[in-house]
Design a protein around this motif. Structure first.
Motif, mmCIF file in Angstrom:
data_model
loop_
_atom_site.group_PDB
_atom_site.id
_atom_site.type_symbol
_atom_site.label_atom_id
_atom_site.label_comp_id
_atom_site.label_asym_id
_atom_site.label_seq_id
_atom_site.Cartn_x
_atom_site.Cartn_y
_atom_site.Cartn_z
ATOM 1 N N ALA A 45 46.668 68.739 85.364
ATOM 2 C CA ALA A 45 45.577 69.969 85.704
ATOM 3 C C ALA A 45 46.975 71.535 85.831
ATOM 4 O O ALA A 45 47.404 72.211 85.202
ATOM 5 N N GLY A 48 48.851 71.773 81.960
ATOM 6 C CA GLY A 48 47.598 71.616 81.164
ATOM 7 C C GLY A 48 48.024 73.545 81.121
ATOM 8 O O GLY A 48 47.849 74.409 80.260
ATOM 9 N N PRO A 54 44.110 74.069 77.857
ATOM 10 C CA PRO A 54 43.453 73.057 79.057
ATOM 11 C C PRO A 54 42.264 72.259 78.596
ATOM 12 O O PRO A 54 41.922 71.608 79.925
ATOM 13 N N LEU A 57 42.397 68.773 81.227
ATOM 14 C CA LEU A 57 42.100 68.643 82.387
ATOM 15 C C LEU A 57 40.869 67.673 81.759
ATOM 16 O O LEU A 57 40.054 66.687 82.919
ATOM 17 N N ASP A 58 39.995 67.636 80.624
ATOM 18 C CA ASP A 58 40.181 66.404 80.559
ATOM 19 C C ASP A 58 40.467 64.731 81.285
ATOM 20 O O ASP A 58 39.549 63.835 81.745
ATOM 21 N N GLY A 60 42.476 64.352 82.854
ATOM 22 C CA GLY A 60 43.006 64.687 84.681
ATOM 23 C C GLY A 60 41.303 63.350 85.241
ATOM 24 O O GLY A 60 41.065 63.149 86.132
ATOM 25 N N ILE A 61 40.466 64.292 84.280
ATOM 26 C CA ILE A 61 39.110 63.925 84.884
ATOM 27 C C ILE A 61 38.909 62.074 84.642
ATOM 28 O O ILE A 61 38.564 61.905 85.747
ATOM 29 N N LEU B 51 43.873 73.439 93.478
ATOM 30 C CA LEU B 51 43.119 73.671 91.675
ATOM 31 C C LEU B 51 41.712 74.893 92.256
ATOM 32 O O LEU B 51 41.696 75.228 91.480
ATOM 33 N N THR B 63 36.499 76.082 80.749
ATOM 34 C CA THR B 63 37.963 75.195 81.635
ATOM 35 C C THR B 63 37.624 74.925 83.054
ATOM 36 O O THR B 63 37.707 74.581 83.533
ATOM 37 N N ARG B 66 34.992 72.815 84.216
ATOM 38 C CA ARG B 66 36.153 71.226 84.518
ATOM 39 C C ARG B 66 37.115 71.602 85.867
ATOM 40 O O ARG B 66 37.039 70.224 86.053
ATOM 41 N N LEU B 67 37.738 72.466 85.922
ATOM 42 C CA LEU B 67 38.353 72.456 87.126
ATOM 43 C C LEU B 67 37.432 72.116 88.162
ATOM 44 O O LEU B 67 37.648 71.362 88.829
ATOM 45 N N ILE B 70 36.666 68.860 88.949
ATOM 46 C CA ILE B 70 37.486 68.010 89.142
ATOM 47 C C ILE B 70 37.620 67.860 90.637
ATOM 48 O O ILE B 70 37.935 67.353 91.578
#
Lengths: 93, 104
Positions: A45, A48, A54, A57-58, A60-61, B51, B63, B66-67, B70
């Motif tokens: 993350a 990125g 960014p 982040l996918d 990361g998920i 985060l 974005t 998505r954060l 997570i």
């Protein structure tokens, strides 16, 4: 700022791998690998945001999902380890 | 330097400090269960603060979503994994460290 966070994450990942290599027993290693996976998610993350992409982040998920499932699966296998050794080992193991 | 950037920097540095503290603690604590405590610090405080600090820097809307995904996922799965791990170790008979025992 972001560089400092990435440096702290890298140092923590190195310490976690050290605990993985010298940790006595099985559960210390599983704990260290789980922590290393969480740190990898954070590192992806932050990287990125550092590179201005960014879309990381996918990844990361997905990595967080795979890490959790792998930890639960490995713990399930350790729980069955004694059952397997009892049924297949015969006597004297 | 706007207010949001300063706040984001403060959150990021606090999260990095929490992560480093947990990483050092995973090497210095004497026992498996105390090491679980150190790893829990990095999982909760470190991940949450980093985060949140990144969340104050976003430009696009997806974005931020998505954060948040997570963050929610880590907040749900990390205590679950830690609890399963401690339960399995306790069931397997990993001894607890008392004061005066040698480091394991």
């Amino acid at each position: 700022m972001i560089f400092a966070v990435m440096a702290a994450l890298l140092v923590t990942m190195v310490l976690t791998l050290l605990r993985t290599f010298l940790g006595p027993g099985l559960y210390n290693r599983i704990l260290a690998i789980n922590t290393f996976g969480t740190k990898t998610v954070l590192f992806v993350a932050v990287a990125g945001f550092l590179f201005g992409r960014p879309e990381f982040l996918d990844i990361g998920i997905l990595y967080a999902l795979v890490n959790f499932v792998a930890t639960v699966a490995v713990l399930r296998l350790t729980h069955y380890q004694e059952l397997v050794s009892d049924t297949e080992g015969g006597e004297g193991r | 330097m706007s207010v949001l950037e300063v706040l984001s920097g403060v959150l990021l540095v606090a999260g990095a400090l929490a992560v480093l503290t947990g990483g050092v603690g995973m090497l210095r604590f004497p026992d498996f269960y105390t090491r679980i405590h150190a790893a829990g610090i990095t999982d909760s405080a470190g991940a949450g603060l980093i985060l949140l600090g990144l969340l104050l820097r976003v430009d696009a809307w997806d974005t931020a979503v998505r954060l948040l995904i997570i963050l929610l996922f880590l907040a749900l799965t990390s205590p679950t994994a830690t609890h399963i791990l401690a339960h399995a170790a306790r069931r397997d008979g990993v001894p607890m460290w008392r004061e005066g025992d040698p480091r394991r």
